[in-house]
Design a protein around this motif. Structure first.
Motif, PDB file in Angstrom:
ATOM      1  N   VAL A  30      19.799  94.250  30.341  1.00  2.05           N
ATOM      2  CA  VAL A  30      20.620  95.446  30.410  1.00  2.05           C
ATOM      3  C   VAL A  30      20.383  96.104  31.767  1.00  2.05           C
ATOM      4  N   ILE A  32      21.121  99.529  33.871  1.00  2.00           N
ATOM      5  CA  ILE A  32      21.471 100.929  33.667  1.00  2.00           C
ATOM      6  C   ILE A  32      21.587 101.593  35.039  1.00  2.00           C
ATOM      7  N   VAL A 162      29.573  99.264  28.923  1.00  2.00           N
ATOM      8  CA  VAL A 162      29.854 100.616  28.429  1.00  2.00           C
ATOM      9  C   VAL A 162      29.661 101.601  29.582  1.00  2.00           C
ATOM     10  N   GLY A 163      30.432 102.700  29.556  1.00  2.00           N
ATOM     11  CA  GLY A 163      30.283 103.743  30.564  1.00  2.00           C
ATOM     12  C   GLY A 163      31.250 103.596  31.715  1.00  2.00           C
ATOM     13  N   VAL A 215      28.772 107.132  24.610  1.00  2.00           N
ATOM     14  CA  VAL A 215      28.379 105.992  25.447  1.00  2.00           C
ATOM     15  C   VAL A 215      27.123 105.343  24.882  1.00  2.00           C
ATOM     16  N   ALA A 219      26.513 101.569  23.229  1.00  2.00           N
ATOM     17  CA  ALA A 219      25.491 100.671  23.769  1.00  2.00           C
ATOM     18  C   ALA A 219      24.557 100.200  22.653  1.00  2.00           C
ATOM     19  N   LEU A 233      24.194  93.320  29.020  1.00  2.71           N
ATOM     20  CA  LEU A 233      24.910  94.587  28.890  1.00  2.71           C
ATOM     21  C   LEU A 233      24.840  95.347  30.208  1.00  2.71           C
ATOM     22  N   MET A 235      25.442  98.959  31.541  1.00  2.00           N
ATOM     23  CA  MET A 235      25.546 100.294  30.956  1.00  2.00           C
ATOM     24  C   MET A 235      25.486 101.338  32.069  1.00  2.00           C
ATOM     25  N   ILE A 314      18.560 103.535  23.680  1.00  2.00           N
ATOM     26  CA  ILE A 314      18.623 102.079  23.897  1.00  2.00           C
ATOM     27  C   ILE A 314      17.247 101.452  23.662  1.00  2.00           C
TER      28      ILE A 314
END
Length: 922
Positions: A30, A32, A162-163, A215, A219, A233, A235, A314
């Motif tokens: 992921v 971020i 996402v986001g 959001v 996630a 992912l 994010m 998360i």
């Protein structure tokens, strides 16, 4: 505060205390990337700013220690010399998901090659994941091939996003339409997706606001749904970036970018670590966020805590589903928060933390090697065990630091002191090798302008800096340390070093030249023997057996501007094992729509499953905007139209600048006619917008944080497609010109039909520079000049008396009294909305708010009268002062003059009644 490059002597010993990287591949990943977040003091070493005595340090917000971000750092790997390849949201994100420098983008190289420009501009519009095909650009498949989501997907990973996205060109349509485009770029599950910055004038963002609970909910849902799968992912929180985070927290979290759920949900989204602890009550949860921020309304403080909670959600979801140990969480900022959009260290240095218990353990560790966003793609794929022999692999500029962080066989040493990184922003470039940093700057460079204006060093096209002190330690921020970027050390004594770095930068420019096939090799200190990344040439996907034809490329490209041609060759390239017919549908500049049968293409090339088809079209008869769609059909009667969702490819035919301007003006007139009446009079909005832009100089930029400009987001967004299509450096036609043209057309088209006093509002010249190319950066928000972050300009107060009003227009525009009175007549147009101007008058100054005519002057003196006596007319009878309470808006309370009865009253402001009073006393 310092860390030493010489500390490598202790590097190997320190590693003995931490877990070596496991040979077992990571399962989940992921990324971020918060939007516009601060580089906090505790994340040492923070980047310095290019001046002394102005420490940019930022303490954690309120009472919060940002515990979840801190946990990722304290129980993971802190990469102390991490950089963004470019200092802006979209350009940085492009490098993250592709592993390539922003100037590698397909759309950017296409644009640069068509315009004969080198280097290509590293800008947000140029860094979209968009395929442009093989017709004129090699390796032009950023969407279908050249990003890590496609590689993960090809190797049986479930991919999600996402986001905030920011990597698709917005051509209208709904969020669902844009999700389809993101799906095509390898992201299989796209939820809570914000296509771009939250611009309240954009069609997709109407009634949409920041909503970190939603959001985070999506996630967490992705993580829980894929606990039995390998997954990747991406994010991206939308905060702390504007618009106001504080305002967004006052709104209902059940209203989301994917729809309004207020009628189907009794409470908010249930997210463990956020709302679940407050019985799913978003209001109670958000009040707690405010409390932890010490009730601050600062967007950076609120946004950081909101993001931190989402990271905690998360983390808890991974822990709850037993996936935490085998998941790499990579946290980074998208760019430096200070000096955004500039290649100062404060614009490109970022914090970057990597949390991976199974591979890195949970003891704190650091890596002092220089790494870039271009390295994220190859590194994550390396951790996944995906290499150049794996499905979907493509060439990248970055390289994996998986082995370097454990310094296997000394592999980390060169990353600390011997690696060279390149940085790109618009036309400006920089390279850092060890302690030295060299900048090669354009004539319009904001860095050079800032250095000159601040007295650091004279504006020049190049600069050389020593980023270390005498001990070899990188100089970092504190309130006492003089910044090395305030000292350009370029001189006769350092010329050789500068020339060496310039040669290195020239290597980078040559390898990113849009006119040649991309060469993915790292430019190093030994330019003659570069170290290539081990990647084969990308291959196209195979044609689907029995499936619908797949669009690959077409010509003209979208938003092209071309000279007329009696036999312009339109082409389309597609993948299909048995394609047998390709046809074009046109909408001509005069509005005529042809049929598909009028333009049947012929096959001109066959490369296995890929075929190219052409048809000749005469474009000499009509200049202006052409639109086309493509129909492709195969032997199995499978048929597809492209583009999808009823959109078109647009291009313009113009042999002269005058033809281009005329076509743009016709487009603007059509936009005015088609505008939703419920949203007001767009012609009036264009006139207001043009005036506000031209205060201080027509530069295609306004300061949307200035309350006087409230409501201008609508004309800005309405003109965006015109700017995208018609602004062209080859013709010298700019966004600033288009904004002026819209004001002229707004005024011209609002005159009475057949009016005796009508006049032509002609566009006499073009070539107005935009604020991005002017030396006005220090006047813009965060010193980042964009169309809605323009230089702050003081607009004329509605309370000016006649003398002050005349002085203002004489000083600002060189107007005499007659000119000033004439321009005030523009108040004939439009309504007054409290949320925009603070005034309240839906009938405007006159009953007809859509017509530019002399009624304004009659109304000013009390309305048309039977008498010709000037004395009677000058009394301005019937006007009364009224108070407008704007406590529900961000605009100030106002006093206005009204004539008539609510809601049918007419309105004047103080400066206008002063004119009447002045005439009475004359």
């Amino acid at each position: 505060m310092k860390f030493s490059l010489a500390s490598l002597a202790l590097y190997g010993a320190a590693l003995m205390a931490v877990t070596p990287i496991s040979s077992v591949n990571a399962i989940n990943f992921v990324i971020i990337q918060p939007d516009d977040m601060n580089f906090y003091n505790d994340w040492n070493p923070p980047p310095y700013m290019p001046w002394s005595g102005n420490y940019p340090g930022k303490a954690f917000p309120g009472m919060s220690s940002l515990p979840w971000m801190t946990k990722l750092r304290d129980e993971g790997l802190d990469m102390t010399q991490a950089y963004a390849a470019a200092p802006k949201c979209g350009t940085s994100r492009y490098s993250t998901v592709t592993g390539r420098y922003p100037t590698r983008s397909s759309i950017g190289r296409k644009t640069a090659k068509n315009n004969g420009v080198n280097p290509a501009a590293a800008t947000i519009p140029n860094t979209k994941l968009q395929d442009v095909g093989p017709s004129n650009i090699d390796d032009g498949f950023d969407c279908s091939v050249g990003n890590i989501a496609q590689v993960f997907k090809a190797n049986n990973y479930t991919t999600g996003m996402v986001g905030k996205w920011h990597l698709t060109k917005i051509r209208g349509g709904s969020v669902a339409d844009i999700v389809t485009e993101v799906n095509a770029c390898g992201f299989m599950d796209v939820e809570a997706m914000y296509p771009d910055n939250l611009d309240l004038g954009a069609g997709w963002s109407t009634d949409v606001h920041h909503n970190m609970e939603y959001v985070a909910y999506k996630a967490v849902e992705f993580i829980e749904d894929n606990k039995l799968n390998d997954w990747f992912l991406y994010m991206n929180p939308t905060v702390p970036h504007g618009p106001s985070v504080s305002d967004a927290m006052d709104l209902d979290c059940r209203v989301t970018v994917d729809g309004d759920f207020t009628s189907s949900m009794a409470s908010g989204w249930s997210v463990i670590g956020m709302t679940a602890e407050f019985n799913d009550d978003c209001v109670a949860y958000r009040n707690d966020v405010r409390n932890r921020a010490n009730n601050s309304t600062n967007d950076e403080d609120l946004g950081a805590i909101w993001v931190d909670d989402a990271i905690g959600a998360i983390y808890k979801a991974l822990e709850r589903t037993s996936q935490l140990d085998d998941t790499i969480i990579l946290f980074q900022l998208d760019h430096g928060r200070h000096k955004k959009d500039k290649i100062w260290e404060g614009g490109i240095r970022i914090p970057q933390f990597v949390h991976y218990p199974a591979g890195l353990g949970t003891a704190p560790r650091t890596f002092d090697g220089m790494v870039s966003t271009i390295d994220i793609g190859p590194t994550l794929l390396d951790f996944a065990g995906i290499d150049s022999n794996s499905a979907g692999w493509y060439s990248m500029d970055g390289k994996s630091w998986k082995d370097a962080i454990d310094n296997l066989n000394g592999s980390g040493d060169a990353w600390v002191s011997g690696r060279c990184l390149f940085f790109e922003s618009s036309e400006d470039r920089a390279v850092r090798c060890g302690c030295e940093k060299y900048m090669l700057l354009s004539a319009s460079s904001p860095e050079a302008a800032e250095a000159d204006a601040s007295g650091w060093w004279d504006a020049d096209t190049e600069a050389l800096f020593d980023l270390c002190d005498s001990s070899g330690s990188y100089i970092v921020a504190d309130e006492f340390t003089h910044s090395p970027e305030a000292d350009n050390i370029l001189s006769n004594n350092t010329r050789a070093k500068a020339d060496s770095l310039r040669d290195l930068l020239q290597c980078h420019l040559d390898r990113t030249d849009a006119a040649i096939a991309p060469l993915y090799q790292e430019c190093t200190g030994d330019i003659a023997t570069p170290s290539p990344t081990v990647t084969p040439k990308p291959t196209l996907p195979s044609a689907p057996i029995g499936g619908v034809p797949q669009y690959v490329d077409s010509y003209p490209w979208e938003d092209d501007i071309l000279a007329s041609d009696p036999a312009m060759l339109m082409s389309a390239t597609a993948l299909d094992d048995n394609l047998n017919r390709v046809r074009f549908l046109f909408r001509l500049p005069n509005g005529t729509r042809t049929s598909y049968g009028d333009a049947v293409a012929s096959q001109v090339s066959n490369n296995g499953d890929q075929t190219t088809w052409e048809v000749a079209v005469d474009t000499t008869v009509l200049s202006g905007k052409y639109r086309y769609r493509i129909e492709m059909r195969d032997d199995n009667n499978n048929m597809v139209e492209y583009p999808s969702n009823s959109t078109w490819f647009d291009f313009v035919v113009a042999d002269t600048a005058a033809e281009l301007v005329a076509a743009a003006r016709e487009e603007i007139a059509g936009i005015i006619d088609d505008f939703d009446d419920d949203l007001g009079n767009l012609a009036a909005k264009f006139v207001r917008h043009g005036f506000h832009d031209c205060v201080g100089g027509c530069d295609g930029c306004v300061d949307m944080t200035n309350g006087d400009n409230a409501g201008l987001d609508i004309p800005i967004a309405s003109l965006e497609p015109v700017v995208n299509l018609y602004a062209h450096p080859g013709y010298g036609f700019t966004r600033a010109d288009i904004w002026v043209l819209a004001a002229l057309e707004g005024a011209s088209g609002s005159q009475p039909d057949g009016g005796a006093d009508n006049r032509e509002f002609a566009m006499d010249w073009i070539g107005r520079p935009t604020c991005e190319t002017l030396n006005t950066a220090e006047e813009c928000i965060d010193e980042l000049c964009t169309q809605d972050r323009g230089p702050h300009r003081d607009l004329p107060s509605p309370n000016l008396d006649t003398k002050e009003l005349l002085e203002y227009f004489e000083t600002e525009f060189g107007f005499d009294e007659r000119d000033t009175v004439a321009i005030m007549g523009a108040h004939t147009l439009g309504k007054l909305y409290p949320e925009n101007s603070g005034y309240d008058g839906l009938n405007g100054w006159l009953g007809n708010t859509r017509q530019l005519e002399n009624g304004y002057y009659e109304d000013l003196v009390g309305g048309a009268a039977a008498t010709d006596a000037v004395e009677e007319l000058m009394k301005g009878s019937g006007w009364e002062m009224a108070f407008v309470n704007n406590e529900n808006f961000t605009t100030p309370n106002r006093w206005q003059w009204e004539r008539g009865t609510n809601p049918n009253h007419f309105v004047m402001v103080n400066s206008e009644t002063y004119v009447v009073n002045c005439m009475q006393s004359a």
